[in-house]
Each structure stands twice: as C-alpha cells, then as structure tokens.
Write a protein that holds these residues in place. Structure first.
Motif, PDB file in Angstrom:
ATOM      1  N   ASN A   1      10.871   5.288  -4.657  1.00 40.73           N
ATOM      2  CA  ASN A   1      10.070   5.266  -5.868  1.00 40.73           C
ATOM      3  C   ASN A   1       8.645   5.683  -5.507  1.00 40.73           C
ATOM      4  O   ASN A   1       7.866   4.882  -4.982  1.00 40.73           O
ATOM      5  N   GLN A   2       8.301   6.937  -5.778  1.00 38.64           N
ATOM      6  CA  GLN A   2       6.998   7.473  -5.396  1.00 38.64           C
ATOM      7  C   GLN A   2       5.848   6.722  -6.061  1.00 38.64           C
ATOM      8  O   GLN A   2       4.785   6.560  -5.466  1.00 38.64           O
ATOM      9  N   TYR A   3       6.055   6.224  -7.261  1.00 37.18           N
ATOM     10  CA  TYR A   3       5.010   5.446  -7.947  1.00 37.18           C
ATOM     11  C   TYR A   3       4.624   4.221  -7.117  1.00 37.18           C
ATOM     12  O   TYR A   3       3.437   3.940  -6.912  1.00 37.18           O
TER      13      TYR A   3
ATOM     14  N   ASP B   1       2.748   5.281  -3.892  1.00 36.80           N
ATOM     15  CA  ASP B   1       1.363   5.653  -4.203  1.00 36.80           C
ATOM     16  C   ASP B   1       0.520   4.427  -4.539  1.00 36.80           C
ATOM     17  O   ASP B   1      -0.632   4.322  -4.110  1.00 36.80           O
ATOM     18  N   LEU B   2       1.078   3.510  -5.306  1.00 33.44           N
ATOM     19  CA  LEU B   2       0.345   2.294  -5.681  1.00 33.44           C
ATOM     20  C   LEU B   2      -0.062   1.505  -4.444  1.00 33.44           C
ATOM     21  O   LEU B   2      -1.231   1.158  -4.270  1.00 33.44           O
TER      22      LEU B   2
END
Length: 75
Positions: A4-6, A9-10
């Motif tokens: 999950n790239q989100y 990044d978070l």
C-alpha cells in the motif's frame, strides 16, 4: 501481499518520534513499556512490528531485552 503505497508514503514522512515525545505520546510510550516489563521475563524476545523510529527497540535494547523490529518503509 499487496504493498500500500499510501501507507509507505505516510510513514516515511510522519514524525512518529516527535509524536512519542509529546505529552500524550509519552504517556503511551511509558504505558506500553510498563506492560512489556510486566508481562515479559528475562530471556524473552520482543518482536516490534511497524517499528517506525525504533524508539521502543532502543529502549528495550538499553534494558538488554532481545528484540527484532520490522516496518513498512525502507527506512
């Protein structure tokens, strides 16, 4: 497992160490450490999932607890 790239990044840009150093974060940190101390004994191992900055791992290392850490980011 799908990445999950989100989430990556978070957590790559989130100030987790700053959060744990704040007043409410310090309460969380101290409470968690107390539970770890209460329910573990000499020689136990601790696996820290989502280790972020490693604040718990570092504290446990100072207490000579054997530990492993892992997270979602490459940091």
């Amino acid at each position: 497992m799908e990445t999950n790239q989100y989430l990556i990044d978070l957590y790559d840009h989130y100030d987790e160490d700053g959060r744990l150093a704040s007043k409410h974060g310090s309460v969380e940190f101290l409470t968690t450490m107390r539970y770890i101390e209460q329910y573990s004994k000499a020689g136990d191992r601790v696996l820290e999932i989502g280790a972020a900055t490693g604040r718990y791992s570092h504290a446990l290392a100072r207490q000579r607890v054997r530990r492993r850490r892992g997270g979602v980011s490459g940091a």
